[in-house]
Scaffold this motif. Sequence first.
Motif, PDB file in Angstrom:
ATOM      1  N   SER A 190       0.667  -1.600  -0.242  1.00 47.06           N
ATOM      2  CA  SER A 190      -0.227   0.326   0.026  1.00 47.06           C
ATOM      3  C   SER A 190       0.937   1.613   0.453  1.00 47.06           C
ATOM      4  O   SER A 190       0.728   2.548  -0.230  1.00 47.06           O
ATOM      5  CB  SER A 190      -0.736   0.052   1.523  1.00 47.06           C
ATOM      6  OG  SER A 190      -0.249  -0.083   2.277  1.00 47.06           O
ATOM      7  N   GLU A 248      -1.625   8.082   5.738  1.00 54.05           N
ATOM      8  CA  GLU A 248      -3.401   7.311   5.800  1.00 54.05           C
ATOM      9  C   GLU A 248      -4.126   6.608   4.738  1.00 54.05           C
ATOM     10  O   GLU A 248      -4.540   5.982   5.569  1.00 54.05           O
ATOM     11  CB  GLU A 248      -3.726   8.966   5.432  1.00 54.05           C
ATOM     12  CG  GLU A 248      -3.823  10.309   6.853  1.00 54.05           C
ATOM     13  CD  GLU A 248      -3.684   9.386   7.585  1.00 54.05           C
ATOM     14  OE1 GLU A 248      -4.818   9.165   8.343  1.00 54.05           O
ATOM     15  OE2 GLU A 248      -3.154   9.953   8.957  1.00 54.05           O
ATOM     16  N   PHE A 249      -3.488   6.116   3.556  1.00 55.17           N
ATOM     17  CA  PHE A 249      -3.865   5.266   2.696  1.00 55.17           C
ATOM     18  C   PHE A 249      -3.308   4.074   2.510  1.00 55.17           C
ATOM     19  O   PHE A 249      -4.192   3.479   3.393  1.00 55.17           O
ATOM     20  CB  PHE A 249      -3.461   5.621   1.596  1.00 55.17           C
ATOM     21  CG  PHE A 249      -3.506   5.186   0.008  1.00 55.17           C
ATOM     22  CD1 PHE A 249      -5.231   5.235  -0.245  1.00 55.17           C
ATOM     23  CD2 PHE A 249      -2.716   3.389  -0.024  1.00 55.17           C
ATOM     24  CE1 PHE A 249      -4.610   3.656  -1.173  1.00 55.17           C
ATOM     25  CE2 PHE A 249      -2.788   2.856  -0.874  1.00 55.17           C
ATOM     26  CZ  PHE A 249      -3.858   2.511  -1.426  1.00 55.17           C
ATOM     27  N   ARG A 266      -2.590   3.470   6.510  1.00 52.36           N
ATOM     28  CA  ARG A 266      -3.959   3.069   7.595  1.00 52.36           C
ATOM     29  C   ARG A 266      -5.775   2.351   7.361  1.00 52.36           C
ATOM     30  O   ARG A 266      -5.863   1.345   8.024  1.00 52.36           O
ATOM     31  CB  ARG A 266      -4.030   4.279   8.327  1.00 52.36           C
ATOM     32  CG  ARG A 266      -2.370   4.876   9.023  1.00 52.36           C
ATOM     33  CD  ARG A 266      -2.631   5.466  10.045  1.00 52.36           C
ATOM     34  NE  ARG A 266      -1.557   5.870  10.535  1.00 52.36           N
ATOM     35  CZ  ARG A 266      -0.916   6.773  11.625  1.00 52.36           C
ATOM     36  NH1 ARG A 266      -1.944   7.920  11.471  1.00 52.36           N
ATOM     37  NH2 ARG A 266      -0.412   6.656  12.766  1.00 52.36           N
ATOM     38  N   ARG A 267      -5.712   3.088   5.820  1.00 51.37           N
ATOM     39  CA  ARG A 267      -7.351   3.017   5.478  1.00 51.37           C
ATOM     40  C   ARG A 267      -7.166   1.559   5.208  1.00 51.37           C
ATOM     41  O   ARG A 267      -7.434   0.689   5.320  1.00 51.37           O
ATOM     42  CB  ARG A 267      -7.534   4.199   4.285  1.00 51.37           C
ATOM     43  CG  ARG A 267      -7.874   4.904   5.348  1.00 51.37           C
ATOM     44  CD  ARG A 267      -8.624   6.203   4.294  1.00 51.37           C
ATOM     45  NE  ARG A 267      -7.890   6.084   3.140  1.00 51.37           N
ATOM     46  CZ  ARG A 267      -7.574   7.233   2.695  1.00 51.37           C
ATOM     47  NH1 ARG A 267      -7.145   8.297   3.836  1.00 51.37           N
ATOM     48  NH2 ARG A 267      -6.468   7.252   1.461  1.00 51.37           N
ATOM     49  N   THR A 268      -5.948   1.376   4.408  1.00 50.41           N
ATOM     50  CA  THR A 268      -5.583  -0.288   3.867  1.00 50.41           C
ATOM     51  C   THR A 268      -6.050  -1.019   4.772  1.00 50.41           C
ATOM     52  O   THR A 268      -6.149  -2.149   5.350  1.00 50.41           O
ATOM     53  CB  THR A 268      -4.579   0.261   2.723  1.00 50.41           C
ATOM     54  OG1 THR A 268      -4.919   0.702   1.914  1.00 50.41           O
ATOM     55  CG2 THR A 268      -4.531  -1.563   1.820  1.00 50.41           C
ATOM     56  N   GLN A 328      -7.251  -1.350   7.812  1.00 54.82           N
ATOM     57  CA  GLN A 328      -8.477  -0.889   8.701  1.00 54.82           C
ATOM     58  C   GLN A 328      -8.957  -2.255   7.656  1.00 54.82           C
ATOM     59  O   GLN A 328     -10.200  -3.396   8.132  1.00 54.82           O
ATOM     60  CB  GLN A 328      -9.419   0.130   9.053  1.00 54.82           C
ATOM     61  CG  GLN A 328      -8.088   0.996   9.845  1.00 54.82           C
ATOM     62  CD  GLN A 328      -9.167   2.497   9.211  1.00 54.82           C
ATOM     63  OE1 GLN A 328     -10.271   2.823   8.662  1.00 54.82           O
ATOM     64  NE2 GLN A 328      -8.366   3.273  10.735  1.00 54.82           N
ATOM     65  N   ARG A 329      -8.932  -2.537   6.405  1.00 58.44           N
ATOM     66  CA  ARG A 329     -10.025  -2.986   5.673  1.00 58.44           C
ATOM     67  C   ARG A 329      -9.798  -4.388   5.552  1.00 58.44           C
ATOM     68  O   ARG A 329     -10.605  -5.005   4.671  1.00 58.44           O
ATOM     69  CB  ARG A 329     -10.377  -2.351   3.784  1.00 58.44           C
ATOM     70  CG  ARG A 329     -10.405  -1.145   4.224  1.00 58.44           C
ATOM     71  CD  ARG A 329     -12.644  -1.348   4.709  1.00 58.44           C
ATOM     72  NE  ARG A 329     -13.599  -1.830   3.366  1.00 58.44           N
ATOM     73  CZ  ARG A 329     -14.280  -2.215   3.468  1.00 58.44           C
ATOM     74  NH1 ARG A 329     -14.354  -1.946   4.422  1.00 58.44           N
ATOM     75  NH2 ARG A 329     -14.749  -2.967   1.925  1.00 58.44           N
ATOM     76  N   ASP A 381      -4.317  -1.347  12.317  1.00 60.43           N
ATOM     77  CA  ASP A 381      -3.540   0.540  11.172  1.00 60.43           C
ATOM     78  C   ASP A 381      -2.922   1.274  12.092  1.00 60.43           C
ATOM     79  O   ASP A 381      -2.598   2.279  11.366  1.00 60.43           O
ATOM     80  CB  ASP A 381      -5.295   1.416  10.895  1.00 60.43           C
ATOM     81  CG  ASP A 381      -5.767   0.936  12.098  1.00 60.43           C
ATOM     82  OD1 ASP A 381      -5.778   0.292  13.019  1.00 60.43           O
ATOM     83  OD2 ASP A 381      -6.347   1.742  12.669  1.00 60.43           O
TER      84      ASP A 381
END
Length: 946
Positions: free
Chosen positions: A193, A209-210, A212-214, A216-217, A226
């Motif tokens: 990522s 931030e990208f 961390r969002r990845t 989380q998913r 994350d």
Amino acid sequence: MTGTLVASRAELGPELSLRWGGTPAMETIHKARSYRPASSPIEAWERAGERLRILLVVSSPIDEPVRINAELEIQEIYRQLLWSRVPAALIRLHPPTWRFLQATLHARPFDIVHIIGHARSSKLQLEQEDGSSDWVAAAELAALFQDTRVGLVVLNSCSSELLGDELVRQGVPAVMATTRQLHSETATVLASSLYAALARGTSLKEALEFMRRTLQREPRLPAAQDEIVTLLGPGAEEPLGPALPVGDPEYFPCEPSHNLPAARARSFCDRVHELQRLAALLSSGPSPFIGLIGLAGSGKSTLAIELAHRYSWRFTRGIAYASLRRMRPFDLAGLLTHLDWGLEEASGSRQRGLALYEMGRGPLLLVLDDLEEATPAEIEDLCDLLSAWDTSLGGRALLLMRHRRPEFEQLLQTNWLTVGQLPAQAAYEFVEERLGGKEIARVQLGRRLQELPRLCYYHPKLMTLATSALQLGIPWQELATQLRQLSGKPLQQMEQLLHLTIARVTRESPLASQFLECWPVFSEASSESAWRFIQAGRLPQPGESLWQQQNEALEAIQRAAILERAEGPGGLQCRMHPLVSDYLRLHCWQALSQAKRAEYQRRHLLFYIEAYRSKEGIEAELLFDWDNITLAVERARNLGLWQDLLALAEELVGERGTPLLKRHQLKQALQILEVALEAAQQLKQSLQEARFLLQRGICRYRLAEYQLAYQDVAASLQLARQSTDAVLISAAELELGRVCYRLTRYDEAEEHFEAVRAQAAARRDLWQEAAALHELGRLAYRRHQFERAVQLLAEARRLREQLGDQEGLARTLHEQGRLQHELALRSQEPAKLDEAESLYLLSLSLRQQMGDRVGEQATLHQLGLLAFHRGNLSQANAYYAESMQLAHELNDRFWIVHNQFRSARLLWYQGQRQEALSQAQEALALCRLLGIGLEREIEEWLRAPA
């Protein structure tokens, strides 16, 4: 341009065709040999061009009990870069030591340094040169990055925040670190990522931030993963650089050229002591040669292959592996083919000397396996070879055998290492890994986990077979009973356990039984496509039901741990341990009817016919599988499959563009041509016989075996005349003229060239007429008939310009340049050199446009010689250097020696007389090895340098 001629006249140098020939049948546009991998991060950096440069530091010490799957992380990074079309260069540091990291960072600037490994507190785990752990303190690590211009350091390690803080204090603009323990799957997602975000030119903060969002998913990751990543340093708010253009990434593993088996232990942790001992012997043993001995299945090959990969950085000249079970008989040129040293282009009498010359030019590792299979004569040859090898630059050899062979005692002295049973703890770890990990193993076996290695006598192969039996569904009680009942020596015990395993596999998949019974047609290993073809009689397409059935059968065999599958030059490669191959040969192959065995053997040959008929650019794949091709050809010969053998010969050596002739694998080509000629005679196909005789003559010409070449081409011409095939008659006549030229039978050569010229004119074949005129012009030049040479070459040039024959035109322009160069020297008129230079430059331009690098080096050399005769020594030096660079890239010793001698003369004129004499002596030694005519000129110059 004008100037003054150097007073002493030097020979103009050899024409290009002296080595390769000058006719359509004997000349091609000789491009570079196969791609040579970058063997160091510096070399990889220089090849990376305008790509984003990422230095991968992967630390996986041999004594580290907690293993990381770094390969998966690298694959994910590469996959993400490929999907995003990011032009990045992933350059792996090899070895991952503090010293090598320091040298690399200060030698070239990298954009990103990505570190994969373990960290604890404020230390990072790197490796020592022997592969063991080296814990580097934060301050020591940070010192490496001072004044290096690295934009981002990624610490993909557990709890690396303290390390990151120290790096920032030392001036690294940005560091991606972790705040606590890092789950292995998190590390992989984190890496992929990160590069997906950076590819868009976002700031590092936005990339975080990208990521961390990845994270989380990802449902398969532990909770709160994350929050594990943190970004440090003043560069966090800025993009790493401008958005990158679209392009493809490239991965540089930074290993030398090698032909090691594709399969390699993914997690090698059971021979730490032996690896460290071998590393010590490589560095400072009493002999450059090391013997590994041990029972079959004890892990000798696995140990040697791991050693070769892990310490490959020591052997920049390359690594050559051969199993004496596969390579029958042992063939030195075959062992070294992948290194592209051009040994196949040397005659047998010179091949060994050239091999020793190349082997002594740098650190090379030989790995010779299964030496118990070698005959006494082969062992004697090997001992002679090793004794004559100059290993002063770091050459080493690993010799693997089941028991000591006394012939090696003097060479190896005390350098013997016995590979025995595994230590108890290593055996438990080995069993756990084979069963899928510690937790799975304990659930499956419980307290019996320690009993299984003991029942297998801590023997690696027995443990492999036992764990595969459990995975096939054989209950523990049944397996334990079988293990307790095993009798005899380890080889007999393994055979009994193999019988149990294979019986279970064939019950699970009847198709697997067919795969196993036809395996003995191969020489220990094979491409998967060949195996599929032989089993079914054809190669099914993916998606067919038969393809799926074959997949299920192969997976069943692989689950039984008797098959290794790995990517190779031509796709998936299959390999079985010699013990398994021997069992199948004895128990499955011998049980087949003679007709069934013959059918499988015929299918083996048919596979290669179809494969090479339908594929382009398969030269490397062909050589990789040469042992199997040789086996298929020999068996087809015994079965009398003459028509099939002719068909294979057509695909491999039928014309100049076929694989073996295109790649100049002359030894292999001669091997196939021998069989082709026998087949043509058996089938009474005289026209085919004539064609193959011509091709054999061409091969022998290239090997400088001119008398043998004359016999073949003359016989070809005689048969061609009987068939009245005008094209073949003309081709053979032209080749015969060229052979006569080499034999200095000039009258006979002229007779043949004139015959070709007349035949071509009668048929209005302008291509062949131009070729004949070119050869007649060269012949006239050689006989000092200069006016006639000028006329003939001018006519050849006119025709080639008319035809648009750029390749032929470049050769003729080169010859015209040499002729005008000679006339200028004879007349002592400097202005006449201008015309020679103009012709050379026209030839050079065409050759560069066509990618004719062999021709290019020849013309550059002649331009250097012309500049020398003008007294322009700096320009001469520049041309020689450019020609020498090409010669080294092509490993073209012919032009290496010419450039070396001409450069020696330049050094003499520049006052560097000792260096000049040294270079000339070295060139003379190589000349004698090659057997080329420059030898006399060098000897004369050394007697009276000027």
